[in-house]
Design an enzyme around this catalytic site. Structure first.
Site, PDB file in Angstrom:
ATOM      1  N   LYS A  62      -0.407  83.868  31.926  1.00 44.43           N
ATOM      2  CA  LYS A  62       0.875  83.694  31.341  1.00 44.43           C
ATOM      3  C   LYS A  62       0.199  82.453  30.602  1.00 44.43           C
ATOM      4  O   LYS A  62       1.056  80.877  31.608  1.00 44.43           O
ATOM      5  CB  LYS A  62       1.909  83.692  31.711  1.00 44.43           C
ATOM      6  CG  LYS A  62       3.538  83.638  31.364  1.00 44.43           C
ATOM      7  CD  LYS A  62       3.667  82.346  31.050  1.00 44.43           C
ATOM      8  CE  LYS A  62       4.780  81.879  30.366  1.00 44.43           C
ATOM      9  NZ  LYS A  62       5.312  80.363  29.403  1.00 44.43           N
ATOM     10  N   GLU A  91       0.025  72.934  41.686  1.00 41.18           N
ATOM     11  CA  GLU A  91       0.038  71.819  41.395  1.00 41.18           C
ATOM     12  C   GLU A  91       0.687  71.194  40.319  1.00 41.18           C
ATOM     13  O   GLU A  91       1.304  72.118  38.921  1.00 41.18           O
ATOM     14  CB  GLU A  91      -1.401  71.612  40.709  1.00 41.18           C
ATOM     15  CG  GLU A  91      -2.154  70.548  40.313  1.00 41.18           C
ATOM     16  CD  GLU A  91      -2.141  70.181  38.746  1.00 41.18           C
ATOM     17  OE1 GLU A  91      -1.132  68.701  38.828  1.00 41.18           O
ATOM     18  OE2 GLU A  91      -2.390  70.530  37.610  1.00 41.18           O
ATOM     19  N   GLU A 100       8.172  60.880  36.536  1.00 43.90           N
ATOM     20  CA  GLU A 100       6.674  61.479  35.437  1.00 43.90           C
ATOM     21  C   GLU A 100       7.719  60.882  33.441  1.00 43.90           C
ATOM     22  O   GLU A 100       7.954  61.742  33.065  1.00 43.90           O
ATOM     23  CB  GLU A 100       6.973  62.347  35.500  1.00 43.90           C
ATOM     24  CG  GLU A 100       5.127  62.562  35.741  1.00 43.90           C
ATOM     25  CD  GLU A 100       4.225  63.838  35.701  1.00 43.90           C
ATOM     26  OE1 GLU A 100       3.255  64.044  35.844  1.00 43.90           O
ATOM     27  OE2 GLU A 100       5.049  64.626  36.029  1.00 43.90           O
ATOM     28  N   CYS A 135      -0.842  64.675  34.744  1.00 42.57           N
ATOM     29  CA  CYS A 135      -0.131  64.852  35.136  1.00 42.57           C
ATOM     30  C   CYS A 135      -1.064  64.107  36.753  1.00 42.57           C
ATOM     31  O   CYS A 135      -0.363  63.386  37.675  1.00 42.57           O
ATOM     32  CB  CYS A 135      -0.484  66.162  36.805  1.00 42.57           C
ATOM     33  SG  CYS A 135      -1.915  66.688  36.665  1.00 42.57           S
TER      34      CYS A 135
END
Length: 540
Positions: A236, A311, A442, A345
């Site tokens: 996906k 992750e 973040e 990330c």
């Protein structure tokens, strides 16, 4: 998982599924600055549109580009005819319509993967290895086209996009090699008439949910080891960047990977996610994305006790000690902060600089950042493209606004770029404190917050003062310090005097709320295997 907007549209013949709408660009919210409010230069718009048209035409004629889902080896529309627009973030133009799939299409993809698993797992490791190697060869043979496609739908500079193809293909190559090295064990038996064995067997059907920032590499990093171990997959991809996934899937078919082993669905994220989580046929979920969504997937997997690899988000510190080689530190920090416009990330989210060199580093760093060329990813010498969408820009703006309100100072940038759309100026902020939102969340944008520290102990405390634990970086010429700090940092990945650390031969993953499990290397193979103990008795 938020559902993406679905739109109805007329379905086009296969040869015309990739197309450009050049009449009306994506509307954007009123910008808060004068630079953002300024109209885009007409020449710039015409130039980008012409480049995008040419790229789209070349990709369409290449024969491996698709704008349909892949279920059981067949290219498939959404059953209800709904589609989603895929837009070029540099212009807002629609580049393709892809199916807005949901629960029914996903269930059929799961069934196809489940049926294919019975035969795929029985192939010899050498056979699976050869097919994966062929897939790697095809990815590399088409690296230019795939790189162009990544730039078109994701926005990163073309050189960087082609680099992603090589990086992503490396996971397929490594997995092809490791397929033949999935070893078991013979355990010395405590009884003379018994023999004890350990076998490693594929876990089964894998649901792989991937993000938009690395539309190829985040797929191959999951699918490569899954297929090597004998698993089958339902992918996906992000609805923002599905075309790269579909192109890679086409190349997997050309490589001889049987129909049903690789399936691709996209569209209604919540329905697709629920179908993957609820199905007992899916034995593993692997996900790269936000911590919030990762927690939901982890909880949802409990119902059928699936194996999970996550992750998740990061808040990477980059520590520059006063004994660092300044040139090495500048180069490494620039690389880890501004790659993919800060949309990674593992990019440096906080740059901690020791007080003895803080001003010197800030000046040199700002000068280097000022020389970075921003623009359309197909432009010459461009090193930073647009952010992925308007929401990404607004998040950056809100974090900078909060920091300024609490005493931070903008040294460079700090506003939307004059190019308009989702382009944002490379930004450096000084006098940042650990309690500011920009230090706690973040950023996922081209913003470098500089924080000052006095001692090694303070730097370690500041670096570890977060729920995230994915990647960290440090720069020092002191060997003893490099060992002390690397061991003290609560992160799954630590770069010492290096800003780019990701590779297929090393484990990638985090601790704390940055996830569970590892991808890449031999350790990543174990994520797709179950251990079976066999006791063979009565041999006397």
């Amino acid at each position: 998982m938020a559902c993406f907007r679905c739109v109805f549209s007329t379905r086009f013949p296969q040869s015309h599924r990739l197309f450009l709408h050049l009449a009306s660009p994506l509307p954007r919210a009123p910008a808060p600055t004068a630079a953002a409010a300024a109209p885009q230069p007409p020449f710039f718009i015409r130039q980008i549109n012409m480049q995008a048209q040419n790229v789209a035409a070349r990709l369409s004629s290449s024969g491996f580009l698709h704008a349909q889902g892949l279920v059981g080896g067949k290219w498939t529309d959404a059953y209800d005819g709904k589609t989603i627009e895929v837009r070029n973030p540099a212009t807002g133009e629609v580049i393709a319509n892809v199916p807005c799939m949901g629960r029914n299409e996903t269930n059929d993809a799961i069934t196809s993967a489940y049926d294919a698993f019975n035969s795929w797992k029985k192939l010899t490791a050498a056979d699976r290895s050869k097919r994966l190697r062929k897939w790697y060869d095809l990815l590399m043979a088409h690296k230019e086209e795939l790189g162009q496609l990544i730039t078109l739908e994701q926005g990163k500079p073309l050189k960087e996009a082609i680099g992603e193809v090589g990086y992503g293909a490396g996971f397929i190559e490594f997995s092809a090699e490791e397929a033949k090295r999935v070893y078991g064990d013979i355990i010395p038996s405590p009884l003379p008439d018994r023999r004890l064995f350990v076998l490693k067997q594929p876990v089964g059907v894998v649901g792989a949910i991937t993000p938009w920032n690395f539309p190829l590499a985040m797929i191959t990093r999951k699918v490569g080891p899954a297929l090597a171990c004998g698993c089958t997959v339902v992918i996906k991809p992000s609805e923002l960047t599905p075309l790269t996934a579909l192109a890679a899937a086409e190349l997997s078919l050309q490589a001889g990977i049987p129909p049903g082993v690789v399936n691709v669905v996209m569209g209604n994220a919540s329905e697709i996610g629920e179908a993957l989580l609820s199905s007992p046929k899916v034995r593993k979920i692997t996900f790269t994305g936000s911590t919030a969504v990762g927690k939901k997937l982890m909880a949802g997997s409990a119902g059928t006790v699936k194996k999970v690899s996550l992750e998740l988000g990061g808040n990477a510190p980059c520590i520059v000690f006063d004994d660092a080689d300044l040139e090495v530190a500048l180069k490494g920090t620039l690389a880890t902060k501004f790659r993919n416009s800060g949309q990674t990330c593992v990019c440096a989210n906080r740059i901690l600089v020791q007080e003895g060199i803080y001003d010197k580093f800030a000046d040199a760093f700002s000068t280097a950042v000022q020389n970075m060329k921003v623009g359309n990813g197909f432009g010459e010498d461009v090193v930073q493209g647009p952010l992925i969408n308007e929401a990404a820009v607004q998040k950056v703006e809100s974090l900078i606004k909060d920091a300024i309100s609490k005493g931070a100072k903008v040294i460079l940038g700090g506003k939307r770029h004059s190019l308009g759309m989702t382009f944002y100026e490379p930004t450096v902020i000084s006098d940042v404190k650990n309690e500011m939102l920009i230090s706690r969340e973040e950023v996922f944008g081209p913003v470098a917050p500089l924080l000052k520290f006095k001692t090694e102990e303070e730097a370690i405390h500041m670096a570890n003062d977060t729920n995230a634990g994915l990647a960290a970086y440090l720069f020092t010429t002191n060997v003893q310090r490099s060992w002390r700090v690397a061991e003290a940092l609560e992160y799954g990945i630590v770069g010492v005097n290096e800003g780019i650390v990701s590779t297929e031969v090393a484990p990638f993953g985090g601790v704390k709320q940055s996830g569970v499990g590892r991808e890449g290397s031999k350790y990543g193979m174990d994520e797709y295997l179950e251990i079976k103990y066999v006791c063979l008795g009565n041999l006397s």
